[in-house]
Design a protein around this motif. Structure first.
Motif, short mmCIF file in Angstrom:
data_model
loop_
_atom_site.label_atom_id
_atom_site.label_comp_id
_atom_site.label_asym_id
_atom_site.label_seq_id
_atom_site.Cartn_x
_atom_site.Cartn_y
_atom_site.Cartn_z
N ARG A 138 0.85 -1.18 0.00
CA ARG A 138 0.00 0.00 0.00
C ARG A 138 0.90 1.24 0.00
O ARG A 138 2.07 1.16 0.39
N PHE A 139 0.34 2.37 -0.40
CA PHE A 139 1.14 3.58 -0.57
C PHE A 139 0.50 4.77 0.13
O PHE A 139 -0.74 4.83 0.28
N PRO A 140 1.31 5.73 0.55
CA PRO A 140 0.75 6.99 1.05
C PRO A 140 0.14 7.79 -0.10
O PRO A 140 0.42 7.50 -1.27
N ALA A 141 -0.66 8.79 0.23
CA ALA A 141 -1.34 9.57 -0.81
C ALA A 141 -1.28 11.06 -0.48
O ALA A 141 -1.33 11.46 0.69
N ILE A 142 -1.19 11.86 -1.54
CA ILE A 142 -1.23 13.32 -1.43
C ILE A 142 -2.41 13.82 -2.25
O ILE A 142 -2.51 13.53 -3.45
N LEU A 143 -3.29 14.57 -1.61
CA LEU A 143 -4.40 15.22 -2.31
C LEU A 143 -3.97 16.64 -2.66
O LEU A 143 -3.58 17.41 -1.79
N ALA A 144 -4.01 16.99 -3.96
CA ALA A 144 -3.59 18.30 -4.43
C ALA A 144 -4.82 19.04 -4.98
O ALA A 144 -5.57 18.49 -5.79
N LEU A 145 -5.00 20.29 -4.54
CA LEU A 145 -6.17 21.08 -4.92
C LEU A 145 -5.76 22.36 -5.65
O LEU A 145 -4.79 23.02 -5.27
N THR A 146 -6.50 22.71 -6.69
CA THR A 146 -6.28 23.96 -7.41
C THR A 146 -6.90 25.11 -6.63
O THR A 146 -7.49 24.94 -5.58
N GLY A 147 -6.79 26.31 -7.19
CA GLY A 147 -7.54 27.45 -6.68
C GLY A 147 -8.93 27.47 -7.28
O GLY A 147 -9.36 26.50 -7.93
N TYR A 148 -9.65 28.60 -7.07
CA TYR A 148 -10.99 28.74 -7.65
C TYR A 148 -10.90 29.61 -8.90
O TYR A 148 -10.20 30.62 -8.90
N PRO A 149 -11.61 29.28 -10.00
CA PRO A 149 -12.44 28.07 -10.15
C PRO A 149 -11.60 26.84 -10.41
O PRO A 149 -11.98 25.75 -10.08
N GLY A 150 -10.44 27.05 -11.04
CA GLY A 150 -9.46 25.98 -11.17
C GLY A 150 -9.80 24.91 -12.18
O GLY A 150 -10.94 24.66 -12.51
N ASP A 151 -8.75 24.28 -12.67
CA ASP A 151 -8.85 23.13 -13.56
C ASP A 151 -7.77 22.17 -13.11
O ASP A 151 -6.58 22.54 -13.08
N PRO A 152 -8.11 20.95 -12.72
CA PRO A 152 -7.09 20.03 -12.21
C PRO A 152 -5.97 19.76 -13.19
O PRO A 152 -4.87 19.39 -12.78
N ARG A 153 -6.21 19.98 -14.48
CA ARG A 153 -5.14 19.79 -15.46
C ARG A 153 -4.01 20.79 -15.26
O ARG A 153 -2.86 20.51 -15.63
N ASN A 154 -4.31 21.95 -14.66
CA ASN A 154 -3.25 22.93 -14.40
C ASN A 154 -2.21 22.40 -13.43
O ASN A 154 -1.06 22.83 -13.46
N LEU A 155 -2.62 21.48 -12.56
CA LEU A 155 -1.66 20.89 -11.63
C LEU A 155 -0.63 20.05 -12.35
O LEU A 155 0.46 19.80 -11.82
N MET A 156 -0.97 19.63 -13.58
CA MET A 156 -0.03 18.88 -14.40
C MET A 156 0.66 19.78 -15.41
O MET A 156 1.89 19.74 -15.55
N THR A 157 -0.10 20.61 -16.12
CA THR A 157 0.47 21.40 -17.21
C THR A 157 1.21 22.64 -16.73
O THR A 157 2.19 23.06 -17.35
N ARG A 158 0.76 23.26 -15.63
CA ARG A 158 1.37 24.50 -15.16
C ARG A 158 2.31 24.29 -13.98
O ARG A 158 3.26 25.06 -13.80
N LEU A 159 2.05 23.27 -13.15
CA LEU A 159 2.87 23.03 -11.97
C LEU A 159 3.65 21.72 -12.02
O LEU A 159 4.56 21.51 -11.21
N ASP A 160 3.30 20.83 -12.95
CA ASP A 160 4.01 19.57 -13.14
C ASP A 160 4.18 18.80 -11.82
O ASP A 160 5.26 18.30 -11.51
N LEU A 161 3.10 18.67 -11.07
CA LEU A 161 3.18 17.93 -9.81
C LEU A 161 3.59 16.47 -10.01
O LEU A 161 4.44 15.96 -9.26
N PRO A 162 3.03 15.76 -11.01
CA PRO A 162 3.48 14.37 -11.21
C PRO A 162 4.97 14.27 -11.52
O PRO A 162 5.68 13.41 -10.99
N GLY A 163 5.46 15.15 -12.39
CA GLY A 163 6.86 15.12 -12.75
C GLY A 163 7.76 15.45 -11.57
O GLY A 163 8.83 14.83 -11.38
#
Length: 381
Positions: A138-163
């Motif tokens: 099993r693995f630990p987990a991190i919940l990442a939230l955008t601002g308002y109104p936000g688009d969760p894709r920005n967490l990948m395209t603008r902030l590169d959280l997965p990378g």
């Protein structure tokens, strides 16, 4: 074309520039031909100027929206996104809509149903390579939230959280962890500020209970609080702190990037408290620190001395924290409320959060099911 598509921005910008050039070139002729008809000349000139302003504002609006990530689609902008209402089916589990291999693992686009809150929202789940190759853990987990109104894709395209997380894992800076990327605005276009609204959407409960239950049921994610952290920017930062402080049984650590400390009430929120002062206090983080026992959580808050409006309130928050709660800070000399600032903070902030989480020991139960969209197994291609 999509609201954030580059062709749309280039086309609108070209039209705005072309219209300005055409106006300058045609203005003497337009004035000369209509000089004898004064009201017609005035209307024609006003129309040309109005058209230029509309095109210029449209081009600027598209650029600003893409830079700050306010709206991710035309449905987001118009408030007609059907995603939430279309997938809210009581009792139905997490649904995988799409899956793709990425550097360091795989990203699955999913729908997170809320069996207790009857809410539903899309999310992007990053599964590290270790998750795909070691089926016993099993693995630990991190919940990442955008601002308002936000688009969760920005967490990948603008902030590169997965990378960023994949890089930290490969460098052995942090243990492998699952990343869940969402927006806090579950009932767009309303901004609920992660409040359990009386007689309305129960947003805190959705993230603290339903999302965590979805993840621990569909994925090999450990359920204990010591395995869960939460990070967010702006409204997402406020939500991250509040969820950790109000639900320490669910989250042990949080990071707030340029977040604030009291609920914002404006035209996008409406009445969030139903006249209940106790509920308003419950969502005021400074009131909680001054009045209630401190929760056993570890938090990191970020700001900048120049450029961020929350600098002084961040200092006040840090001064008010008392044990067993622990607070750290990352204060830049300067930086605005934008993705550029958060990209400067994340190289330290994201590993810090992952390092607060425990790495589960032992094997995952054999009954843990794979998401309905397909098994989360095998190495990424």
């Amino acid at each position: 074309m999509g609201l954030t598509s580059l062709p749309l921005q280039l086309m609108t910008g070209a039209l705005a520039i072309g219209a300005l050039v055409a106006t300058v070139w045609a203005w003497p002729r337009l004035a000369g031909r209509l000089a004898g008809r004064r009201w017609t000349a005035v209307l024609a000139r006003a129309g040309v100027l109005a058209g230029n302003q509309v095109l210029t504002l449209a081009a600027l609006g598209l650029f600003v929206n893409n830079y700050f990530g306010f709206y991710g689609s035309w449905d987001d902008l118009l408030g007609t996104d059907p995603g939430t209402a279309a997938i809210t089916i009581a009792g139905q589990g997490l649904q995988v809509l799409d899956s793709q291999a990425v550097r360091g693992g795989r990203i699955e686009h999913v729908i997170m149903p809320g069996p207790t809150t009857h809410l539903s929202e899309q999310a992007y789940v990053f599964l590290p390579t270790a998750y795909l190759t070691d089926h016993r853990r099993r693995f630990p987990a991190i919940l990442a939230l955008t601002g308002y109104p936000g688009d969760p894709r920005n967490l990948m395209t603008r902030l590169d959280l997965p990378g960023r997380l994949a890089t930290a894992i490969s460098r052995h800076q942090v243990p492998p962890a699952v990343l869940v990327m969402m927006r806090p605005s579950v009932v767009l276009p309303r901004d609920t500020e992660c409040v359990d609204v009386p007689g309305g959407p129960q947003i805190q409960k959705y993230f603290a209970d339903d999302v965590r239950r979805d993840m621990t049921t569909a994925y090999r994610v450990a359920p204990g609080r010591e395995y869960w952290g939460i990070i967010g920017g702006s409204t997402g930062g406020y939500c991250a702190l509040k969820l950790a402080m109000t639900h320490p049984q669910a989250f042990s650590a949080a990071v707030s990037l340029s977040g604030y400390y009291r609920t914002i009430i404006d035209g996008t929120t409406g009445d969030l408290f139903g006249g209940q002062q106790a509920l308003e206090h419950d969502n005021d983080l400074m009131w909680r620190l001054a009045t209630l026992p401190a929760p056993p959580v570890n938090v990191l808050v970020t700001s900048s001395r120049k450029g961020e409006s929350d600098y002084r309130s961040t200092l006040a928050f840090l001064a008010a924290v008392k044990p067993p709660m622990q607070a750290s800070s990352l204060i830049l000399p300067s930086g605005g409320h934008n993705f550029n600032t958060w990209n400067r903070e994340l190289p330290q902030a994201l590993p810090w959060l992952a390092q607060q989480l425990h790495a589960p020991s032992g094997e995952a139960p054999s009954s843990t099911a794979a998401p309905s969209g397909g098994p989360s197994t095998g190495a990424p291609g």
